[in-house]
Scaffold this motif. Structure first.
Motif, short mmCIF file in Angstrom:
data_model
loop_
_atom_site.label_atom_id
_atom_site.label_comp_id
_atom_site.label_asym_id
_atom_site.label_seq_id
_atom_site.Cartn_x
_atom_site.Cartn_y
_atom_site.Cartn_z
N UNK A 172 9.18 8.52 -16.90
CA UNK A 172 7.82 8.66 -16.36
C UNK A 172 6.89 7.59 -16.89
N UNK A 173 7.11 7.12 -18.11
CA UNK A 173 6.32 6.00 -18.63
C UNK A 173 6.59 4.74 -17.81
N UNK A 174 7.85 4.49 -17.52
CA UNK A 174 8.22 3.33 -16.70
C UNK A 174 7.62 3.46 -15.30
N UNK A 223 -2.05 3.93 -17.11
CA UNK A 223 -1.88 3.45 -18.50
C UNK A 223 -1.97 4.63 -19.47
N UNK A 224 -2.93 5.51 -19.25
CA UNK A 224 -3.06 6.69 -20.11
C UNK A 224 -1.82 7.56 -20.08
N UNK A 275 0.81 -1.21 0.00
CA UNK A 275 0.00 0.00 0.00
C UNK A 275 0.86 1.28 0.00
N UNK A 276 1.92 1.30 0.78
CA UNK A 276 2.76 2.50 0.87
C UNK A 276 3.44 2.82 -0.47
N UNK A 277 4.01 1.84 -1.19
CA UNK A 277 4.60 2.17 -2.49
C UNK A 277 3.56 2.72 -3.49
N UNK A 278 2.34 2.19 -3.45
CA UNK A 278 1.29 2.69 -4.34
C UNK A 278 1.00 4.16 -4.01
N UNK A 279 0.86 4.46 -2.75
CA UNK A 279 0.57 5.83 -2.35
C UNK A 279 1.72 6.75 -2.73
N UNK A 280 2.94 6.34 -2.44
CA UNK A 280 4.11 7.18 -2.72
C UNK A 280 4.25 7.46 -4.21
N UNK A 325 5.03 0.95 -13.59
CA UNK A 325 5.32 0.39 -12.27
C UNK A 325 4.13 0.57 -11.35
N UNK A 326 3.46 1.71 -11.44
CA UNK A 326 2.27 1.94 -10.63
C UNK A 326 1.17 0.94 -10.99
#
Length: 117
Positions: free
Chosen positions: A102-104, A73-74, A2-7, A108-109
């Motif tokens: 930024x695409x990478x 994805x967008x 959860x923390x990596x997603x938020x960050x 990753x997100x």
């Protein structure tokens, strides 16, 4: 996870908010950059709107993951387009690699959202 997603969401949202606003405001420096890439003022505004929508989608994606995934994805697709424009303008490698990074990060997100789910 959860923390990596938020960050990563907050980082991407901050970066793209900081690029969307100058595009929408018609800031002189942004206009100069977009002219260099061959992007019309109309397309610049469209890109700004898409980036602003992506920021909202990323942040709301913290509450409903499919929206965050769609926004990421967008953004990744928009960054692929940016790479093409930078390459066509024969920009130096660091300038062209910025949208790649930024695409990478956006991809990753997506991966983090999927793994979290």
């Amino acid at each position: 996870m959860h923390i990596p997603v938020i960050a990563l969401t907050v980082i991407l949202a901050a970066v793209f908010l900081s690029t969307a606003v100058p595009k929408l405001a018609g800031q002189a420096e942004m206009r100069r950059r977009m002219d260099h890439l061959g992007v019309s003022p109309g397309l610049t505004r469209v890109l700004g709107v898409l980036e602003l929508a992506a920021v909202a989608g990323l942040l709301l994606g913290l509450l409903w993951a499919p929206l965050g995934i769609a926004a990421a994805v967008g953004l990744a697709l928009q960054m692929v387009g940016a790479v093409v424009y930078h390459a066509r303008a024969k920009d130096p490698a660091p300038m062209t690699l910025t949208p790649v990074i930024f695409a990478v990060a956006a991809v990753a997100l997506v991966v983090l959202h999927v793994l979290k789910g």
